[in-house]
Design a protein around this motif. Sequence first.
Motif, PDB file in Angstrom:
ATOM      1  N   ALA A   1     -34.553  -1.858 -20.299  1.00  0.00           N
ATOM      2  CA  ALA A   1     -33.388  -2.736 -20.395  1.00  0.00           C
ATOM      3  C   ALA A   1     -32.217  -2.073 -21.117  1.00  0.00           C
ATOM      4  O   ALA A   1     -31.057  -2.258 -20.736  1.00  0.00           O
ATOM      5  CB  ALA A   1     -33.767  -4.041 -21.096  1.00  0.00           C
TER       6      ALA A   1
ATOM      7  N   VAL B   1     -36.287  -7.869 -16.491  1.00  0.00           N
ATOM      8  CA  VAL B   1     -36.940  -6.645 -16.033  1.00  0.00           C
ATOM      9  C   VAL B   1     -38.210  -7.003 -15.276  1.00  0.00           C
ATOM     10  O   VAL B   1     -39.044  -7.777 -15.763  1.00  0.00           O
ATOM     11  CB  VAL B   1     -37.290  -5.723 -17.214  1.00  0.00           C
ATOM     12  CG1 VAL B   1     -38.043  -4.483 -16.727  1.00  0.00           C
ATOM     13  CG2 VAL B   1     -36.029  -5.326 -17.970  1.00  0.00           C
TER      14      VAL B   1
ATOM     15  N   VAL C   1     -34.413  -3.353 -13.570  1.00  0.00           N
ATOM     16  CA  VAL C   1     -33.642  -4.491 -14.066  1.00  0.00           C
ATOM     17  C   VAL C   1     -33.162  -5.292 -12.867  1.00  0.00           C
ATOM     18  O   VAL C   1     -32.418  -4.792 -12.022  1.00  0.00           O
ATOM     19  CB  VAL C   1     -32.444  -4.023 -14.904  1.00  0.00           C
ATOM     20  CG1 VAL C   1     -31.589  -5.215 -15.324  1.00  0.00           C
ATOM     21  CG2 VAL C   1     -32.916  -3.251 -16.131  1.00  0.00           C
TER      22      VAL C   1
END
Length: 283
Positions: free
Chosen positions: A107, A166, A173
């Motif tokens: 992320a 995610v 993502v």
Amino acid sequence: MRTTVRRHLGKVVAGAAIATAATAAMIAITLPGTAGAEGNGNGGGGAGSAAGQGQAGTDGTGADGSGTDGTGAVGPGVVAAAPAEGAKGKGRDPLTDDEIARVERIAADRTLMRSAEDVEGDRGPQTLSVDLAEPDTDEIDDPAAPRRAEVTYYDYTDDTLVSRTVNLDTGKVEDTRSGRGVQPPLSKDENTEAAKLLIADPLGAGLRADYQDATGKPLTSPDQLQLSSLVYRAVKGAQPAAFDQCGTHRCVRLLLKVKNGPWIDTRSLVIDLSTRKVASLTR
């Protein structure tokens, strides 16, 4: 409490008293309870003689499986080791440590790591939470639905909340959302940084003096306190101008307790983590 304590800004109060005051001052807010006064949790378990009664079991049960040592006394308890945590959970299982670490790496991509700042001003966003994401509507009853995680960050460069979803199966993502003026509860690191700023600030003199009165020791570190907090939002015209940006800025009121000791009232002080400044609601 000694008279000297009452002269300081952050007067030391009993847990029940400050909880009552907090209820009157802040609707629907209740201070933490008697944290720091936990029992030791150690129960005594005598080991009686097993003569003529059969050998007591090694797993905490008696020879007859009754949970006693054969004399009627409860035998020592046995704590089973926790099962090994797998690298990857299944279905709606909580995220494993490995999954959390992997999701945070995915992320916080290079762009975010370069542009964002955390609460201490270091490069990279401030992680607030990592949670298992809810499945899509059409995946609720699908046992093969992918596991997803929701990662929430706060970027102190421009006071932006960033949330990323995610996919744990693909490692990609799938969704990114951001916005300003959204202030979720503070993380442990943010509470610690707010306490550092307050302890070091001239307005923290009352806090330092009260801690000294309560313990006989100087207050030099947040580690000496039990920390909890409330996000503070400005109400137009209801507080000094120094707080006008609170709500857009990340502002906090700390609820502080001496570890294994009394509460110290600092509710009149607000720490703006975005500007790293402390101000008083009463000045």
